[in-house]
Design an enzyme around this catalytic site. Sequence first.
Site, PDB file in Angstrom:
ATOM      1  N   LEU A 192      -2.023   3.446  -5.029  1.00 37.07           N
ATOM      2  CA  LEU A 192      -0.693   2.987  -5.435  1.00 37.07           C
ATOM      3  C   LEU A 192      -0.519   1.492  -5.222  1.00 37.07           C
ATOM      4  O   LEU A 192       0.228   0.833  -5.940  1.00 37.07           O
ATOM      5  CB  LEU A 192       0.388   3.738  -4.655  1.00 37.07           C
ATOM      6  CG  LEU A 192       0.505   5.236  -4.923  1.00 37.07           C
ATOM      7  CD1 LEU A 192       1.503   5.863  -3.954  1.00 37.07           C
ATOM      8  CD2 LEU A 192       0.937   5.498  -6.367  1.00 37.07           C
ATOM      9  N   GLY A 207      -0.432  -5.742   3.419  1.00 37.06           N
ATOM     10  CA  GLY A 207      -1.059  -6.485   4.492  1.00 37.06           C
ATOM     11  C   GLY A 207      -1.700  -5.620   5.551  1.00 37.06           C
ATOM     12  O   GLY A 207      -2.524  -6.087   6.329  1.00 37.06           O
ATOM     13  N   VAL A 225      -2.490   2.169   0.060  1.00 38.71           N
ATOM     14  CA  VAL A 225      -1.595   3.321  -0.053  1.00 38.71           C
ATOM     15  C   VAL A 225      -2.046   4.172  -1.243  1.00 38.71           C
ATOM     16  O   VAL A 225      -2.235   3.649  -2.342  1.00 38.71           O
ATOM     17  CB  VAL A 225      -0.128   2.894  -0.234  1.00 38.71           C
ATOM     18  CG1 VAL A 225       0.773   4.119  -0.300  1.00 38.71           C
ATOM     19  CG2 VAL A 225       0.311   1.973   0.898  1.00 38.71           C
ATOM     20  N   ASP A 285      10.858  -6.077   9.298  1.00 45.42           N
ATOM     21  CA  ASP A 285      10.149  -6.477   8.077  1.00 45.42           C
ATOM     22  C   ASP A 285      10.950  -6.067   6.841  1.00 45.42           C
ATOM     23  O   ASP A 285      10.409  -5.502   5.893  1.00 45.42           O
ATOM     24  CB  ASP A 285       8.757  -5.865   8.043  1.00 45.42           C
ATOM     25  CG  ASP A 285       7.794  -6.647   7.154  1.00 45.42           C
ATOM     26  OD1 ASP A 285       8.107  -7.818   6.838  1.00 45.42           O
ATOM     27  OD2 ASP A 285       6.746  -6.102   6.774  1.00 45.42           O
TER      28      ASP A 285
END
Length: 682
Positions: free
Chosen positions: A355, A359, A363, A481
């Site tokens: 996908l 970092g 995935v 994040d």
Amino acid sequence: MFFKYLLFFLILSRIVASSQQEDVGFTYNGFRGVNMSLDGLAQITQNGLLMLANTTKREVGHAFYPQPVSFLNKSSGNVLSSFSTTFVFAMFSELAIAGGPGIVLVISSSKKFPGAFPSSYFGLFNTTNTGKSSNHVIGVELDTTQNKEFNDINDNHVGININGLISLKSAPASYFSDEENQFVNLSLRSGNPMQLWVEYDGTEKQFNVTLAPISIPKPKIPLLSLIIDLSQTIMDPMFVGFSSSTSALDVYHFVLGWSFKMNGKAKELSLSQLPKLPRMGMGSKTKSRTLVDIGFPVICVSLVLLSIFIIQFIVRRKKKFAEVIEDWELEYGPQRFKYKDLYIATKGFNEKQLLGIGGFGKVYKGILLPNSKEIAVKRVSHDSRQGVREFIAEIVSIGKLHHRNIVTLLGYCRRKGELFLVYDFMANGSLDKFIFENQSSSRMNNNKTLSWNQRFHIVKGVASALLYLHQEWEQVVVHRDVKSSNVMLDEELNGKLGDFGLARLYDHGGGDPKSTHVVGTFGYLAPELSTTRKVNPSIDVFAFGVFLLEVACGRRPIEPQASEECLVLVDWVISSWCKGLILETVDPKLEMNYEVEEMELVLKLGLFCTHSIPTARPSMQQVVRYLEGEVPLPELLPSLSQSHSMPLEGTGGGDFSIWCPYLGSSTSPSSSIADSLLSGGR
């Protein structure tokens, strides 16, 4: 008469020196005894290898030919000359599925790069100077990291760069095979030596880059070919050399030999004379014995033992996939997935199921049996010796979060040096692919952008998720994040906050949390983190403010290719707001199709949340109330007779001169701007 001869001698000496300089050429079949200008990690090993990077984390290495090289033909009116160079290199990474930054062949006006960042900045640039024409840097990058900020095509490519990190032209690492009549892929981080040729024709303005394994002669067709006039970049004289850097992974970068020539073809390297590479990952310098020394009987015995070992390995592998399960993990029960189930769900972590790459790892999409549930599996590496128990406990705690605007973490799996995090699958991927130019998704019935109503709905959903994390759950969760690439979209385009890999938890009323390392993403980090390093909800509020501006303006927090005024998104919006032109920052892809009141609210709230003073920022509870229209956003009440104070009502005041320097100048703003500010915007 003596002075005439002296003058003639000096002129002749300068002509000879200029001619020699224009025809600079050298060939190094290994670097033992070679005078190189070295900096940082760069060093010459005992056997003559030029080592640019080693296992030291987040450092840079530079190696340059010590003398400046003239690239202009003085006798032809400073016309840009041709040049040619070739070198043999090898790069090794501790992980086969991920690499660190690679090597850049550099032609630069200087051998020093003050303030340059490591990692994906290659030790050449930083966030403020990349892409600027004043750099006078030409680079050919051998890059083993995909950085979306710089439009990298993958994590294994070759690119031609001018003054920055966005390649003018790039291609996957490969070479043209005459036998197969096609390009054959290569892995830059394999540790195998390869040869690169770089040639520039000053007359035709043609830049060619060719790559091949050292066992293959130079291919007839280059990997990259670009028509470009380098005369605007060359600032005579220039330096030639290499730059490299490291990130969080163990890597080794070597140059085995190098040849360079001005106004001619670089001399071919003698491959048989190049120094030998060390045996990476073996941990032993013992030389293996030859087949003749071993003898036929020993070979037979070895083959039998090897066959037995292979058979046993296959049997064991069929019975059980190797996993790391310790006693303390049993208490987490259903949160723990079996590696075999994830392997089957992702079809063996097939690249077709990929996908995306972030970092922290790759995935994959998966179908979890027996219920055919769609999942997303993040595959990352971890150090099993450092705090894994605490990390897993925190992952499990985050897995208990339940909110309609948070991507559900279903569980985890640990196997050898890898960690697998299992999430609900989000059909429309991440938000950043929809809002940034040239990255629009084709999954929305060919619509190239999200409408304003959809964006505003997503913004409110993310705000609701952060309120839940900060105040409504049993513990305080600081995400650390928050950004558009970590906001996922389901089938109905509802925004869901994901990727809690950097999150920190602490109890309500537990006082200030402990200090920690500064982590996150450039452009979203609250300014106080560099000094206090305290993790608290206000740093999420700051990042959320940047996120609001991303969604409204359709721009990344830092645009390296933008003008100096527009380089930093927050600064640009502040400047426009001060001029009474805040709506001119709106994403042009919306084509004016938005509610003005909602847009002004989002833009001003973005500035409110990114206030440099943490205590002046609103809480997420206040943010949600502003977005829902339950209370009006406090208006700015600047006193134009006071040059440095512009407090926000209800925030405890604060110095806003750093926000709006126009109000702090000796010349007061015009009455029209003042009126617009007093009325709340444009």
